[in-house]
Write an enzyme that holds these catalytic residues in place. Sequence first.
Site, PDB file in Angstrom:
ATOM      1  N   TYR A 145       0.842  -1.210   0.000  1.00 41.65           N
ATOM      2  CA  TYR A 145       0.000   0.000   0.000  1.00 41.65           C
ATOM      3  C   TYR A 145       0.873   1.254   0.000  1.00 41.65           C
ATOM      4  O   TYR A 145       0.732   2.113  -0.877  1.00 41.65           O
ATOM      5  CB  TYR A 145      -0.900  -0.039   1.238  1.00 41.65           C
ATOM      6  CG  TYR A 145      -1.928   1.062   1.320  1.00 41.65           C
ATOM      7  CD1 TYR A 145      -3.068   1.039   0.514  1.00 41.65           C
ATOM      8  CD2 TYR A 145      -1.789   2.117   2.218  1.00 41.65           C
ATOM      9  CE1 TYR A 145      -4.026   2.053   0.607  1.00 41.65           C
ATOM     10  CE2 TYR A 145      -2.738   3.121   2.318  1.00 41.65           C
ATOM     11  CZ  TYR A 145      -3.859   3.089   1.510  1.00 41.65           C
ATOM     12  OH  TYR A 145      -4.815   4.084   1.612  1.00 41.65           O
ATOM     13  N   THR A 151      -0.641   8.039  18.330  1.00 40.35           N
ATOM     14  CA  THR A 151      -1.666   9.043  18.012  1.00 40.35           C
ATOM     15  C   THR A 151      -2.092   8.980  16.541  1.00 40.35           C
ATOM     16  O   THR A 151      -1.332   8.528  15.680  1.00 40.35           O
ATOM     17  CB  THR A 151      -1.149  10.473  18.274  1.00 40.35           C
ATOM     18  OG1 THR A 151      -0.088  10.745  17.361  1.00 40.35           O
ATOM     19  CG2 THR A 151      -0.687  10.654  19.701  1.00 40.35           C
ATOM     20  N   ARG A 152      -3.321   9.430  16.314  1.00 38.24           N
ATOM     21  CA  ARG A 152      -3.821   9.619  14.949  1.00 38.24           C
ATOM     22  C   ARG A 152      -4.682  10.883  14.952  1.00 38.24           C
ATOM     23  O   ARG A 152      -5.175  11.310  15.993  1.00 38.24           O
ATOM     24  CB  ARG A 152      -4.705   8.433  14.513  1.00 38.24           C
ATOM     25  CG  ARG A 152      -4.009   7.095  14.395  1.00 38.24           C
ATOM     26  CD  ARG A 152      -3.050   7.029  13.216  1.00 38.24           C
ATOM     27  NE  ARG A 152      -2.460   5.696  13.088  1.00 38.24           N
ATOM     28  CZ  ARG A 152      -1.412   5.268  13.785  1.00 38.24           C
ATOM     29  NH1 ARG A 152      -0.826   6.056  14.673  1.00 38.24           N
ATOM     30  NH2 ARG A 152      -0.943   4.044  13.615  1.00 38.24           N
TER      31      ARG A 152
HETATM   32  N1  LIG Z   1     -10.466   6.359   4.347  1.00 35.70           N
HETATM   33  C1  LIG Z   1      -9.292   6.820   4.673  1.00 35.70           C
HETATM   34  O1  LIG Z   1      -9.049   7.139   5.846  1.00 35.70           O
HETATM   35  C2  LIG Z   1      -8.216   7.012   3.618  1.00 35.70           C
HETATM   36  C3  LIG Z   1      -6.996   7.551   4.032  1.00 35.70           C
HETATM   37  C4  LIG Z   1      -6.012   7.724   3.070  1.00 35.70           C
HETATM   38  C5  LIG Z   1      -6.240   7.415   1.748  1.00 35.70           C
HETATM   39  N2  LIG Z   1      -7.431   6.885   1.386  1.00 35.70           N
HETATM   40  C6  LIG Z   1      -7.597   6.529  -0.019  1.00 35.70           C
HETATM   41  O2  LIG Z   1      -8.893   6.882  -0.474  1.00 35.70           O
HETATM   42  C7  LIG Z   1      -9.383   5.897  -1.380  1.00 35.70           C
HETATM   43  C8  LIG Z   1     -10.729   5.392  -0.911  1.00 35.70           C
HETATM   44  O3  LIG Z   1     -10.610   4.841   0.388  1.00 35.70           O
HETATM   45  P1  LIG Z   1     -11.866   4.235   1.179  1.00 35.70           P
HETATM   46  O4  LIG Z   1     -11.647   4.502   2.604  1.00 35.70           O
HETATM   47  O5  LIG Z   1     -13.106   4.686   0.524  1.00 35.70           O
HETATM   48  O6  LIG Z   1     -11.630   2.682   0.914  1.00 35.70           O
HETATM   49  P2  LIG Z   1     -12.687   1.549   0.488  1.00 35.70           P
HETATM   50  O7  LIG Z   1     -11.968   0.250   0.595  1.00 35.70           O
HETATM   51  O8  LIG Z   1     -13.959   1.714   1.251  1.00 35.70           O
HETATM   52  O9  LIG Z   1     -12.979   1.918  -1.028  1.00 35.70           O
HETATM   53  C9  LIG Z   1     -12.145   1.558  -2.073  1.00 35.70           C
HETATM   54  C10 LIG Z   1     -13.009   1.126  -3.235  1.00 35.70           C
HETATM   55  O10 LIG Z   1     -12.155   0.730  -4.334  1.00 35.70           O
HETATM   56  C11 LIG Z   1     -12.682  -0.477  -4.889  1.00 35.70           C
HETATM   57  N3  LIG Z   1     -11.589  -1.198  -5.551  1.00 35.70           N
HETATM   58  C12 LIG Z   1     -10.533  -1.833  -4.985  1.00 35.70           C
HETATM   59  N4  LIG Z   1      -9.745  -2.361  -5.935  1.00 35.70           N
HETATM   60  C13 LIG Z   1     -10.313  -2.068  -7.135  1.00 35.70           C
HETATM   61  C14 LIG Z   1      -9.966  -2.334  -8.489  1.00 35.70           C
HETATM   62  N5  LIG Z   1      -8.868  -3.034  -8.802  1.00 35.70           N
HETATM   63  N6  LIG Z   1     -10.785  -1.876  -9.462  1.00 35.70           N
HETATM   64  C15 LIG Z   1     -11.910  -1.170  -9.158  1.00 35.70           C
HETATM   65  N7  LIG Z   1     -12.293  -0.893  -7.893  1.00 35.70           N
HETATM   66  C16 LIG Z   1     -11.497  -1.328  -6.882  1.00 35.70           C
HETATM   67  C17 LIG Z   1     -13.250  -1.213  -3.692  1.00 35.70           C
HETATM   68  O11 LIG Z   1     -14.159  -2.226  -4.036  1.00 35.70           O
HETATM   69  C18 LIG Z   1     -13.888  -0.082  -2.902  1.00 35.70           C
HETATM   70  O12 LIG Z   1     -15.196   0.174  -3.344  1.00 35.70           O
HETATM   71  C19 LIG Z   1      -8.323   4.821  -1.480  1.00 35.70           C
HETATM   72  O13 LIG Z   1      -7.545   5.047  -2.622  1.00 35.70           O
HETATM   73  C20 LIG Z   1      -7.493   5.032  -0.241  1.00 35.70           C
HETATM   74  O14 LIG Z   1      -6.164   4.624  -0.425  1.00 35.70           O
HETATM   75  C21 LIG Z   1      -8.422   6.670   2.292  1.00 35.70           C
END
Ligand SMILES: NC(=O)c1ccc[n+]([C@@H]2O[C@H](COP(=O)([O-])OP(=O)(O)OC[C@H]3O[C@@H](n4cnc5c(N)ncnc54)[C@H](O)[C@@H]3O)[C@@H](O)[C@H]2O)c1
Length: 309
Positions: free
Chosen positions: A144, A209-210
């Site tokens: 990741y 912490t976060r």
């Molecule tokens: N939520 C957080 O705190 C956070 C923090 C940092 C970064 N992000 C980034 O934000 C984005 C969304 O995060 P989230 O929390 O909604 O995660 P999530 O897992 O809920 O959503 C990710 C979505 O991507 C889809 N997905 C995964 N692999 C795929 C592929 N190969 N093709 C098509 N779809 C695919 C999943 O099915 C899911 O619907 C991600 O890129 C994540 O790295 C999120």
Amino acid sequence: MKRILITGGAGFLGSHLCEKLHNGKNEIICLDNYYSSSKQNIIHLLQNPRFELLRHDITFPIYIEVDEIYNLACPASPVHYQRDPVQTSKTIVHGAINMLGLAKRVGAKIFQASTSEVYGDPLIHPQTENYWGNVNPVGIRSCYDEGKRCAETLFFDYQLQHNLDIKVARIFNTYGPGMHPNDGRVVSNFIVQAIKGKDITIYGDGSQTRSFCYVDDLVNVIIKFMKTEKGFTGPMNIGNPNEFTMLELAELTLELTNSKSKIIHQTLPEDDPKQRQPDISLAKEKLNWEPKIQLRDGLERTIKYFQSL
Ligand SMILES: NC(=O)c1ccc[n+]([C@@H]2O[C@H](COP(=O)([O-])OP(=O)(O)OC[C@H]3O[C@@H](n4cnc5c(N)ncnc54)[C@H](O)[C@@H]3O)[C@@H](O)[C@H]2O)c1
């Protein structure tokens, strides 16, 4: 009217973005392979003719006409992204190449959901965008962390070489309704455990912490960022800079759920960062943005959501 592609649109953040951008004016194409989500998150949008759902894996190319791309597809919780680490790297890296290729072909503006994980276990605090990070390239989180670092490189190289209009945001921990109850993220873990009366598991002594950002604040800043002029690319930190220890989060969750659960401690996972706090000066200055919803309020809304499930 704009035609907007949201990859990972059925996920936690993606579904909130679909909802916000789907305002009668735009046409939304929500692309997902449901790797870490389900249609349930966006089912209520399906009756609108301007909302379209596409089952597709972004590790494969796709040819469609769009004006903007929000690239969010990628499992975000450790439980999900560590289940199949090779697929995680492919989704992030091949996915970025495919989406950038599409943006180049159709001249679309493209947003990348990068992450605070690019800072790894940071040696400076709070983290500013010019910090290069402290990342283990061969640990269990590397698929990741390193994947997202490589995706950032690709975005900036496409901008340099092909003059693409890119927007790269480093998202810090975000929480809110729509999170997967079993995704192992700390907010959902604590709330579900507290509601079920199970022990609240803190990894280590709980002093790590976060900083937690409520989802509405985050989606608002993503949309603001996308509206900035070409050439304002980021990387830009987005998140809530208020910092809490895991112990404080557990105690607040217990208070707000009126739970009698006990707090227990378990071994700290490998490469778990000790502290995380975004420096959001750039977002404040450039976008005049800062988060409005503080942890107590956001947790109450999230607890209501989990209780309703
Ligand atoms: N939520 C957080 O705190 C956070 C923090 C940092 C970064 N992000 C980034 O934000 C984005 C969304 O995060 P989230 O929390 O909604 O995660 P999530 O897992 O809920 O959503 C990710 C979505 O991507 C889809 N997905 C995964 N692999 C795929 C592929 N190969 N093709 C098509 N779809 C695919 C999943 O099915 C899911 O619907 C991600 O890129 C994540 O790295 C999120």
